[in-house]
Design a protein around this motif. Structure first.
Motif, PDB file in Angstrom:
ATOM      1  N   HIS A 100       0.803  -1.228   0.000  1.00  0.00           N
ATOM      2  CA  HIS A 100       0.000   0.000   0.000  1.00  0.00           C
ATOM      3  C   HIS A 100       0.836   1.279   0.000  1.00  0.00           C
ATOM      4  O   HIS A 100       0.276   2.360  -0.221  1.00  0.00           O
ATOM      5  CB  HIS A 100      -0.923   0.008   1.220  1.00  0.00           C
ATOM      6  CG  HIS A 100      -1.838  -1.172   1.284  1.00  0.00           C
ATOM      7  ND1 HIS A 100      -3.045  -1.222   0.618  1.00  0.00           N
ATOM      8  CD2 HIS A 100      -1.711  -2.361   1.930  1.00  0.00           C
ATOM      9  CE1 HIS A 100      -3.631  -2.383   0.851  1.00  0.00           C
ATOM     10  NE2 HIS A 100      -2.845  -3.093   1.649  1.00  0.00           N
ATOM     11  N   VAL A 101       2.130   1.187   0.283  1.00  0.00           N
ATOM     12  CA  VAL A 101       2.975   2.378   0.368  1.00  0.00           C
ATOM     13  C   VAL A 101       3.863   2.458  -0.869  1.00  0.00           C
ATOM     14  O   VAL A 101       4.565   1.500  -1.206  1.00  0.00           O
ATOM     15  CB  VAL A 101       3.841   2.368   1.639  1.00  0.00           C
ATOM     16  CG1 VAL A 101       4.715   3.622   1.689  1.00  0.00           C
ATOM     17  CG2 VAL A 101       2.960   2.290   2.888  1.00  0.00           C
ATOM     18  N   ARG A 102       3.840   3.605  -1.538  1.00  0.00           N
ATOM     19  CA  ARG A 102       4.686   3.854  -2.697  1.00  0.00           C
ATOM     20  C   ARG A 102       5.745   4.877  -2.294  1.00  0.00           C
ATOM     21  O   ARG A 102       5.439   6.059  -2.107  1.00  0.00           O
ATOM     22  CB  ARG A 102       3.866   4.402  -3.874  1.00  0.00           C
ATOM     23  CG  ARG A 102       2.693   3.530  -4.284  1.00  0.00           C
ATOM     24  CD  ARG A 102       3.132   2.275  -4.996  1.00  0.00           C
ATOM     25  NE  ARG A 102       1.977   1.498  -5.408  1.00  0.00           N
ATOM     26  CZ  ARG A 102       1.429   0.521  -4.696  1.00  0.00           C
ATOM     27  NH1 ARG A 102       1.938   0.214  -3.509  1.00  0.00           N
ATOM     28  NH2 ARG A 102       0.377  -0.145  -5.137  1.00  0.00           N
ATOM     29  N   PHE A 103       6.985   4.400  -2.137  1.00  0.00           N
ATOM     30  CA  PHE A 103       8.082   5.283  -1.771  1.00  0.00           C
ATOM     31  C   PHE A 103       8.642   5.984  -3.007  1.00  0.00           C
ATOM     32  O   PHE A 103       8.452   5.546  -4.141  1.00  0.00           O
ATOM     33  CB  PHE A 103       9.191   4.499  -1.065  1.00  0.00           C
ATOM     34  CG  PHE A 103       8.835   4.095   0.338  1.00  0.00           C
ATOM     35  CD1 PHE A 103       8.935   5.000   1.381  1.00  0.00           C
ATOM     36  CD2 PHE A 103       8.383   2.807   0.615  1.00  0.00           C
ATOM     37  CE1 PHE A 103       8.599   4.640   2.670  1.00  0.00           C
ATOM     38  CE2 PHE A 103       8.047   2.437   1.907  1.00  0.00           C
ATOM     39  CZ  PHE A 103       8.150   3.355   2.933  1.00  0.00           C
ATOM     40  N   GLY A 104       9.354   7.097  -2.777  1.00  0.00           N
ATOM     41  CA  GLY A 104       9.946   7.846  -3.873  1.00  0.00           C
ATOM     42  C   GLY A 104       8.942   8.617  -4.691  1.00  0.00           C
ATOM     43  O   GLY A 104       9.210   8.958  -5.855  1.00  0.00           O
ATOM     44  N   LYS A 105       7.787   8.928  -4.096  1.00  0.00           N
ATOM     45  CA  LYS A 105       6.737   9.653  -4.804  1.00  0.00           C
ATOM     46  C   LYS A 105       6.568  11.046  -4.188  1.00  0.00           C
ATOM     47  O   LYS A 105       5.850  11.230  -3.205  1.00  0.00           O
ATOM     48  CB  LYS A 105       5.411   8.878  -4.736  1.00  0.00           C
ATOM     49  CG  LYS A 105       5.404   7.587  -5.535  1.00  0.00           C
ATOM     50  CD  LYS A 105       5.512   7.879  -7.030  1.00  0.00           C
ATOM     51  CE  LYS A 105       5.433   6.607  -7.845  1.00  0.00           C
ATOM     52  NZ  LYS A 105       5.583   6.890  -9.287  1.00  0.00           N
ATOM     53  N   THR A 106       7.262  12.010  -4.772  1.00  0.00           N
ATOM     54  CA  THR A 106       7.157  13.391  -4.306  1.00  0.00           C
ATOM     55  C   THR A 106       5.961  14.046  -4.969  1.00  0.00           C
ATOM     56  O   THR A 106       5.961  14.303  -6.177  1.00  0.00           O
ATOM     57  CB  THR A 106       8.440  14.174  -4.627  1.00  0.00           C
ATOM     58  OG1 THR A 106       9.547  13.564  -3.967  1.00  0.00           O
ATOM     59  CG2 THR A 106       8.319  15.623  -4.171  1.00  0.00           C
ATOM     60  N   TYR A 107       4.937  14.309  -4.186  1.00  0.00           N
ATOM     61  CA  TYR A 107       3.703  14.895  -4.707  1.00  0.00           C
ATOM     62  C   TYR A 107       3.937  16.348  -5.123  1.00  0.00           C
ATOM     63  O   TYR A 107       4.614  17.108  -4.426  1.00  0.00           O
ATOM     64  CB  TYR A 107       2.620  14.833  -3.628  1.00  0.00           C
ATOM     65  CG  TYR A 107       1.405  15.664  -3.929  1.00  0.00           C
ATOM     66  CD1 TYR A 107       0.380  15.180  -4.728  1.00  0.00           C
ATOM     67  CD2 TYR A 107       1.285  16.950  -3.414  1.00  0.00           C
ATOM     68  CE1 TYR A 107      -0.733  15.950  -5.010  1.00  0.00           C
ATOM     69  CE2 TYR A 107       0.177  17.732  -3.681  1.00  0.00           C
ATOM     70  CZ  TYR A 107      -0.827  17.230  -4.482  1.00  0.00           C
ATOM     71  OH  TYR A 107      -1.922  18.006  -4.760  1.00  0.00           O
TER      72      TYR A 107
END
Length: 435
Positions: free
Chosen positions: A125-132
């Motif tokens: 459920h967690v997507r790392f490296g995703k700068t919104y």
């Protein structure tokens, strides 16, 4: 169940992850977008005080095995809160007896360890490296999210849990501001060993304390005292897959972090010294940990020798500068499929010790609303109505606490000390005031 098909949470901090745990527990489809590349990219190493609001939120949102893991990794020691002079004379001690239910009690936990527990079982459920970066509302009512790596995603509900500098808030509620209070704190860790404990007055290691000097400064101490068999290698039966924790599938543990600032498996005493920015010497922002220690030592010269010892023997790499900021409460807004949680909407000073707990309270409330059936926007509206009331009350209360912490009036300090001494001498009044 609600008709919500996909919930996106922007930010993998304490509040966002607690919400994710609760939604997953309820069988909802949820994705957390976190800018960190890995679970250990950006660790924060100080203790967090979890109050009954926060504890109840963790109990209700976490699966049973993670609730047990949380309890097994908290610090021991008293929660009685002391008010002391800078010479360590006791003004009063507020007694906080243990609650019958640990979900209604106070706890001390490492922020690092708490995040490890909250990440457990969320690998899918967690997507790392995703700068919104921004969002765009679509004609079908969904929301498209854009990230710095050029990718995008869509969701039915978007929860901005991306902290005090929230990009979601900046686009959604651009008039909601966060400002500098003009107060600066320097915080450090004093390691607690049999040898170092003997150097301090017992009250300093028995529980949290507010040190009240004559004027213009404040000093706070709180122990994070772990059992000798703290589970650095002991595993917990659970459903985690090792996201940021030790062990393989179905094992939940706690990893040690390198460096004294990030160490989350040793006992220590947290201290924080605060004053108006103008009271500090120039160049504070560029000072090293050793220079910050020397600065604080100079500013508290003449205080009790145990406080000087605490600062002097704290490792320089565990001493950091923390400017104090706060949000400005705003009026109601029309609910939509976008909402905010924690510091993203009600960032507050740390002086009242309720910031993390308010975020956890948000997570519990929002989770209950989104999983309770009916229209999700109406559910968000109910959440926001209640959240604004207690969240902005917490903002105002923590700002008052910050101003009192560094109060400039000697007369006000003398009056407060006299009041505390008075309630200490009259138990019924003390019980009424601090109940």
């Amino acid at each position: 169940m609600t008709t919500t098909k996909d919930i996106a949470i922007i930010g993998g901090g304490i509040g966002g992850l607690c919400l994710a745990q609760g939604l997953v527990k309820a069988g909802m489809k949820v994705t957390v977008y976190e800018r960190d590349r890995t679970p250990s990219d950006r660790l924060q190493g100080y203790r967090v005080h979890i109050d009954p609001n926060g504890a109840r939120a963790l109990h209700d949102c976490l699966p049973p095995e993670l609730w047990r893991a949380f309890l097994d990794t908290t610090g021991r020691g008293g929660q009685d809160f002391g008010f002391l002079t800078e010479q360590l004379r006791t003004l009063t001690v507020i007694r906080n007896p243990k609650a019958a239910d640990r979900a209604d009690d106070h706890h001390s936990v490492s922020r690092i360890t708490l995040r490890q527990v909250l990440l457990s079982g969320l690998d899918e459920h967690v997507r790392f490296g995703k700068t919104y970066e921004r969002y765009e509302r679509l004609p079908d009512g969904r929301t498209r999210l854009f990230f710095a790596d050029g990718t995008s995603a869509t969701a039915d509900i978007v929860v901005g849990a991306d902290g005090g500098n929230s990009r979601v808030r900046q686009q959604y509620l651009p008039h909601a501001r966060r400002v500098d209070t003009g107060i600066v704190t320097v915080a450090g860790k004093y390691p607690l060993t049999p040898e170092t404990r003997a150097l301090l007055a017992p009250r300093l290691v028995d529980g949290p304390n507010s040190i009240i000097p004559p004027k213009g400064m404040g000093f706070f101490t709180a122990p994070h005292d772990l059992d000798d068999d703290f589970p650095t290698t002991r595993d917990f039966t659970g459903t985690g897959t090792g996201t940021g924790v030790t062990g393989g599938p179905h094992r939940i543990g706690v990893t040690e972090q390198e460096g004294v600032l990030m160490d989350n498996t040793s006992s220590y005493l947290l201290w924080a010294f605060g004053a108006a920015a103008g009271r500090f010497p120039a160049g504070l922002a560029s000072m090293t940990g050793e220079q910050l220690k020397a600065t604080v030592t100079g500013m508290i010269r003449g205080w009790h020798r145990d406080l000087l010892t605490m600062v002097g023997l704290s490792p320089a790499e565990a001493v950091t500068l923390l400017p104090i900021r706060t949000s400005i409460p705003i009026g109601p807004w029309q609910p939509t499929p976008i909402t905010l949680l924690g510091d993203a909407i009600h960032s507050m000073t740390p002086m009242a010790g309720i910031g993390a707990n308010t975020a956890l309270r948000d997570a519990r409330l929002l989770c209950a609303e989104l999983t309770g059936g009916g229209d999700p926007v109406e559910a968000i509206g109910r959440y926001e109505e209640r959240m604004r009331e207690y969240g902005f009350a917490a903002v105002r209360g923590s700002l008052r606490a910050a101003r009192q912490f560094v109060g400039e009036s000697r007369a006000a300090r003398i009056g407060f000390k006299t009041f505390l001494r008075g309630v200490e001498r009259i138990p019924p009044l003390k019980a009424k005031v601090f109940s």
